[in-house]
Motif scaffolding. Structure first.
Motif, PDB file in Angstrom:
ATOM      1  N   SER A  79       0.821  -1.219   0.000  1.00  0.00           N
ATOM      2  CA  SER A  79       0.000   0.000   0.000  1.00  0.00           C
ATOM      3  C   SER A  79       0.853   1.267   0.000  1.00  0.00           C
ATOM      4  N   ARG A  80       2.125   1.108   0.181  1.00  0.00           N
ATOM      5  CA  ARG A  80       3.005   2.260   0.382  1.00  0.00           C
ATOM      6  C   ARG A  80       3.312   2.994  -0.917  1.00  0.00           C
ATOM      7  N   GLY A  81       3.313   4.335  -0.830  1.00  0.00           N
ATOM      8  CA  GLY A  81       3.789   5.169  -1.921  1.00  0.00           C
ATOM      9  C   GLY A  81       3.184   4.811  -3.271  1.00  0.00           C
ATOM     10  N   ASP A  82       4.080   4.633  -4.248  1.00  0.00           N
ATOM     11  CA  ASP A  82       3.652   4.372  -5.621  1.00  0.00           C
ATOM     12  C   ASP A  82       3.329   2.914  -5.890  1.00  0.00           C
ATOM     13  N   ASN A  83       3.501   2.085  -4.878  1.00  0.00           N
ATOM     14  CA  ASN A  83       3.392   0.642  -5.137  1.00  0.00           C
ATOM     15  C   ASN A  83       2.045   0.221  -5.725  1.00  0.00           C
ATOM     16  N   PRO A  84       0.896   0.733  -5.210  1.00  0.00           N
ATOM     17  CA  PRO A  84      -0.382   0.326  -5.833  1.00  0.00           C
ATOM     18  C   PRO A  84      -0.428   0.673  -7.320  1.00  0.00           C
ATOM     19  N   ARG A  85       0.150   1.826  -7.652  1.00  0.00           N
ATOM     20  CA  ARG A  85       0.149   2.224  -9.062  1.00  0.00           C
ATOM     21  C   ARG A  85       1.005   1.262  -9.901  1.00  0.00           C
ATOM     22  N   VAL A  86       2.149   0.864  -9.328  1.00  0.00           N
ATOM     23  CA  VAL A  86       3.025  -0.059 -10.054  1.00  0.00           C
ATOM     24  C   VAL A  86       2.295  -1.366 -10.334  1.00  0.00           C
ATOM     25  N   VAL A  87       1.581  -1.849  -9.319  1.00  0.00           N
ATOM     26  CA  VAL A  87       0.853  -3.113  -9.496  1.00  0.00           C
ATOM     27  C   VAL A  87      -0.276  -2.931 -10.515  1.00  0.00           C
ATOM     28  N   ALA A  88      -0.963  -1.781 -10.413  1.00  0.00           N
ATOM     29  CA  ALA A  88      -2.071  -1.525 -11.343  1.00  0.00           C
ATOM     30  C   ALA A  88      -1.570  -1.499 -12.781  1.00  0.00           C
ATOM     31  N   GLU A  89      -0.419  -0.878 -12.974  1.00  0.00           N
ATOM     32  CA  GLU A  89       0.143  -0.818 -14.326  1.00  0.00           C
ATOM     33  C   GLU A  89       0.526  -2.209 -14.825  1.00  0.00           C
ATOM     34  N   ALA A  90       1.022  -3.019 -13.914  1.00  0.00           N
ATOM     35  CA  ALA A  90       1.378  -4.392 -14.311  1.00  0.00           C
ATOM     36  C   ALA A  90       0.122  -5.167 -14.696  1.00  0.00           C
ATOM     37  N   VAL A  91      -0.938  -4.995 -13.915  1.00  0.00           N
ATOM     38  CA  VAL A  91      -2.205  -5.684 -14.214  1.00  0.00           C
ATOM     39  C   VAL A  91      -2.704  -5.253 -15.584  1.00  0.00           C
ATOM     40  N   LYS A  92      -2.628  -3.973 -15.827  1.00  0.00           N
ATOM     41  CA  LYS A  92      -3.140  -3.472 -17.105  1.00  0.00           C
ATOM     42  C   LYS A  92      -2.279  -3.976 -18.272  1.00  0.00           C
ATOM     43  N   ALA A  93      -0.979  -3.950 -18.044  1.00  0.00           N
ATOM     44  CA  ALA A  93      -0.077  -4.380 -19.124  1.00  0.00           C
ATOM     45  C   ALA A  93      -0.296  -5.844 -19.489  1.00  0.00           C
ATOM     46  N   VAL A  94      -0.542  -6.652 -18.481  1.00  0.00           N
ATOM     47  CA  VAL A  94      -0.651  -8.094 -18.734  1.00  0.00           C
ATOM     48  C   VAL A  94      -2.060  -8.478 -19.195  1.00  0.00           C
ATOM     49  N   THR A  95      -3.080  -7.930 -18.514  1.00  0.00           N
ATOM     50  CA  THR A  95      -4.443  -8.395 -18.787  1.00  0.00           C
ATOM     51  C   THR A  95      -5.238  -7.449 -19.657  1.00  0.00           C
ATOM     52  N   GLY A  96      -4.768  -6.222 -19.758  1.00  0.00           N
ATOM     53  CA  GLY A  96      -5.540  -5.234 -20.495  1.00  0.00           C
ATOM     54  C   GLY A  96      -6.635  -4.612 -19.651  1.00  0.00           C
ATOM     55  N   ARG A  97      -6.780  -5.071 -18.424  1.00  0.00           N
ATOM     56  CA  ARG A  97      -7.826  -4.533 -17.535  1.00  0.00           C
ATOM     57  C   ARG A  97      -7.299  -3.323 -16.772  1.00  0.00           C
TER      58      ARG A  97
END
Lengths: 578, 336
Positions: free
Chosen positions: A510-528
């Protein structure tokens, strides 16, 4: 008794030792300038000419041609040279340290070293495989090397110079013998074959040279064996048969088939191999070696010495490497490695080879990353594989937008069915252009009309890929994130659940930019496009393995729907229960 | 036929000594080629003055009592002439042991020459003082690492070879700082080059790079994106029997250090400040600073991610042989 070809064609002059001109030149100059050292260390792989060079040096120091001094051109025919060549000279002592490795043997040597040469000028001690001596024997040898009698020269030969103590090494002039390239070995073999009247094609000589692994001795020995085995002309088939090797052109052919994503062709190729009674595991190992060569050449853009090949084959290797991407090669190597592991564990080699080739051909045009795209393809189809590969392969600073999610066929969606042959043989569609996305648009809102449950299913199945993509950006974040599992999607937010007690992990994610990093990874891989939040389980939950969570057993109806959708299956005859 | 052995390659004839042979010598220092040369001269002189074969007794100080050494020196030479009693590493002797030798030196045997060798003995040392009084102390200190190229040029001139400063530096970089090994390499190069100046290509072709030098070649090539050099260096190291995991750890350590340098550099630290902070020597500091400037923090981070992935694969996740895995890593690092 017939003399073996290797002994018959053992070099008799310095410059006859192919590939070691640097050693020959230095020794010739040392003789010319009367600066022969009292000890040499010849280091290098087996069969590269160490002992031959040592004998030539012994002949040069003792040949009658030289009169009172050494000569750079020993005649090889005088009684002294003959005796040295035949191993009967009293002044040349050859000792195999692998079988005489103790202090007693070295003491024996020390006891006799002070005697003057019997016939020649210089006594030469050739100690082969010197690295095998015991530490005590090395110490005893060191004393001798420190103060050798003036009439002696030591030549220590070794294949493992790193095992020779520095104290010994510092007493010797060291020469590193280079492993010859395939082309050099072929040249030597051609010369011998011509002199012996052996009819043999250059392609056979290349196979022999490759099998010899840079050893002249082994290569000439193999030619000798083949000449006896074949009786007349040596054919390529006989050579491959005797050596249990695969034709080089077959390796090129199968890689070309894979590159052309020709699944059918690859499977027919395997069928064709079976006609020739090929050892499939051996074929896989050689294919792995070929792919590795291509990978190296891909990076170096020229052939390193070890790979030096005849010109036509060198061109073929460079040309094939140019057609393949690094990502493809890595994936192929990985898939083949997996297949070989399965074979080692008892799986049938042909089946594993076929499976590996199917996966390779399916992925060939996809520019995949490290094999993760295979998982993506199997889970979501080619478009997802493309996205996953792009996300994993780039390793860029941020995840750039990837093809739109509409291209992803998923359970429950209404994408047009494709036939299995289309899936296997059609070239990949280029990635669809995606609109630019800012960091904040990285997925706060899911696409309108996409059911959250379907999204969750996709994310769960893609979770290993998401983790890999996160790892590309932050190993630390990956380390904590991999403890969590996608639990739900709530109003455009993916909830990643961590087991009770994993407060640290939740805080880190939950810290800092980490949620954004995960969100970007999700989008990159799944398109969601989803936001991400980490949540702690309220009470100790039962440990659920990722496999259980990630892979849901489909109902019969769902399975049929997937088969129809993914592979264009049709119901031909409904099975009756009765 | 007459049997005339070839002359040795090493040292040209020295100036003949004019002073009488002393009953004892103490040779101090770490310039081993010079010490070796001094011992050789001493042996030759004793042979010459004795008119026969050398009668020599050699000991290691750590494995012999001084009383045994004294007894040997006091025993009349079997062959006549002067007996050489040589004891190496005498710095390991304790005070009481040194006293035994010092007592001998007050009244040395007339037909013996006691030669003691030590890396160092302090100025007020009892043995050293006794030697200064009754024998002779010779000291040969090795040149500093930074002076080795110049020293090598001097040795090259002595051998009649032409060696430029850059080439001398290259030899030291490749072959390390062991002077004896450097001399052997120089002998070889001078023979190969003949009348021509020793060229960089000759050095690459003829000299045997140390393991350290090869690893530096490898990590530098990886950081600078020089693929052919990287693959060649790795191939040579593996061919020489280096362990894949050891190589992996050396590469990892380099990039970890590079990561620290890159981070500090981005914060605005100067090269000198980074060198001090990370306790680096000037040459590695300069190289790391240049590589960090080339790759940047992000570039180094991507390479560390590739290393983390390979680490996991080497620890059991990969189905591939370790050397293949290492080659894949090289590719990843070169393109990350």
């Amino acid at each position: 008794m017939a003399v073996s070809l290797y002994r018959k064609y053992r070099p008799a002059r310095f410059l006859d030792v192919i590939g070691q001109e640097h050693v020959a030149r230095t020794l010739i100059n040392a003789i010319k300038q009367d600066r022969v050292s009292h000890a040499y260390l010849f280091a290098g792989p087996r069969g590269t000419g160490k002992t031959s060079m040592a004998r030539i040096l012994a002949m040069a120091l003792n040949c009658v041609q030289g009169g009172d001094s050494a000569t750079t051109e020993p005649d090889g025919t005088c009684p002294r040279c003959q005796a040295i060549r035949e191993g009967t000279s009293m002044d040349v002592v050859e000792m195999d340290a692998a079988s005489n490795r103790g202090i007693d043997e070295i003491r024996d040597l020390r006891d006799t070293i002070h005697y003057a040469p019997v016939e020649g000028r210089i006594k030469v001690y050739i100690v082969d495989e010197v690295h095998m001596l015991t530490p005590e024997a090395f110490n005893a040898l060191l004393k001798t090397l420190e103060e050798p009698p003036v009439h002696t020269v030591f030549v220590l030969a070794t294949t493992e110079p790193h095992k020779v103590p520095t104290t010994i090494m510092s007493r010797c002039q060291r020469f590193d013998f280079r492993r010859p390239g395939v082309a050099e070995v072929v040249k030597v073999l051609s010369g011998i074959a011509a002199q012996e009247g052996i009819e043999v094609a250059e392609s056979s000589l290349t196979v022999i040279a490759r099998a010899a692994g840079g050893s002249f001795r082994d290569a000439i020995g193999l030619l000798d064996q083949l000449a006896t085995y074949a009786g007349g002309a040596i054919t390529l088939e006989q050579t491959l048969d005797l050596l249990g090797m695969v034709r080089q052109d077959l390796l090129f052919e199968i890689v070309d088939l894979v590159h052309d994503y020709d699944t059918r062709g690859a499977l027919l190729f395997v069928e064709r191999l079976s006609d020739g009674a090929v050892d499939y595991a051996q074929f896989m190992r050689e294919l792995l070696g070929h792919l590795r060569d291509l990978y190296v050449v891909k990076h170096t853009e020229r052939l390193p010495g070890r790979l030096a090949l005849p010109e036509d084959q060198e061109q073929a290797l460079l040309s094939q490497a140019a057609r393949l991407s690094t990502g493809q090669l890595v994936t192929f190597i990985d898939l083949l490695g997996e297949a070989l592991r399965a074979v080692r564990q008892g799986s049938e080699a042909r089946l594993e080879l076929e499976l590996a080739l199917i996966k390779m051909t399916a992925l060939s045009g996809q520019e995949p990353g490290l094999g993760e795209a295979v998982v993506a393809r199997e889970a979501f189809g080619p478009a997802a594989a493309q996205r996953a590969a792009a996300a994993l392969g780039r390793g860029q600073d941020s995840f750039t937008p990837l093809p739109a999610p509409q291209a992803v066929p998923s359970v429950g969606s209404e994408t047009a069915p494709r036939t299995s042959s289309q899936a296997a043989s059609q070239p990949p569609r280029p990635p669809e252009p995606a609109p630019p996305a800012s960091v904040h648009a990285a997925g706060l809102h899911p696409p309108v009309g996409t059911p959250a449950t379907a999204d969750l299913e996709h994310v769960r199945r893609a979770w290993p890929l998401v983790l890999e993509a996160v790892k590309k950006r932050s190993v630390a974040l990956h380390a904590v994130l991999h403890e969590g599992r996608p639990e739900s999607i709530e109003e455009g937010t993916l909830v990643v659940r961590f087991p009770a007690g994993y407060r640290f992990q939740v805080d880190q994610v939950s810290r800092g930019d980490n949620p954004r990093v995960v969100a970007e990874a999700v989008k990159a891989v799944t398109g969601r496009a989803l936001a991400v939040t980490a949540r702690l389980a309220e009470e100790p939950a039962e440990e659920t393995g990722p496999e259980e969570e990630g892979a849901r057993i489909l109902s019969k109806d769902e399975l049929i729907r997937v088969l129809k959708q993914e592979f264009g299956a049709e119901i031909i005859d409904e099975e009756s229960d009765g | 036929m007459s049997k005339s052995p070839p002359p040795r390659a090493s040292v040209p004839p020295q100036t003949q000594p004019v002073r009488p042979l002393k009953p004892a010598y103490l040779i101090l220092g770490d310039d081993f080629p010079k010490i070796e040369s001094a011992l050789k001269r001493l042996r030759e002189r004793i042979i010459r003055e004795s008119g026969g074969d050398l009668d020599i007794a050699e000991f290691e100080a750590g494995s012999v009592a001084p009383a045994v050494v004294v007894n040997t020196a006091n025993t009349m030479s079997f062959l006549g002439g002067v007996r050489l009693v040589l004891v190496k590493n005498v710095q390991v002797w304790q005070k009481a042991e040194k006293e035994v030798i010092a007592a001998y030196l007050a009244s040395p045997a007339p037909d013996a020459c006691l030669c003691l060798v030590a890396e160092t003995l302090p100025a007020g040392d009892r043995l050293r003082s006794a030697m200064e009084k009754h024998g002779e102390v010779l000291e040969y200190r090795a040149p500093k690492e930074s002076d080795l190229p110049r020293w090598l040029q001097g040795e090259a001139a002595r051998l009649g070879a032409k060696l430029g400063p850059r080439e001398a530096q290259l030899i030291v970089q490749r072959c390390g700082t062991n002077q004896t090994l450097l001399l052997r390499e120089l002998e070889k190069l001078s023979l190969y080059a003949g009348e021509e100046p020793v060229a960089s290509d000759d050095i690459e072709l003829l000299t045997s790079a140390t393991e350290e030098a090869r690893i530096f070649d490898l990590v530098d090539a990886l950081a600078l994106g020089r693929a052919p050099s990287a693959f060649l260096a790795a191939s040579e190291l593996l061919g020489a029997g280096e362990d894949v995991n050891m190589l992996f750890n050396r590469i990892l350590r380099h990039f970890q250090q590079l990561s620290r340098v890159a981070a500090l550099r981005e914060e605005g630290w100067s090269r000198d400040a980074i060198q001090t902070e990370l306790k680096l020597k000037p040459y590695p500091a300069r190289k790391l600073f240049e590589q960090a400037a080339l790759l940047g923090v992000e570039g180094v981070a991507r390479r560390l991610a590739a290393l983390a992935e390979t680490d996991a694969r080497l620890k059991g996740m990969s189905p591939l042989p370790e050397d293949v895995e290492l080659q894949l890593l090289l590719g990843r690092l070169l393109t990350a």
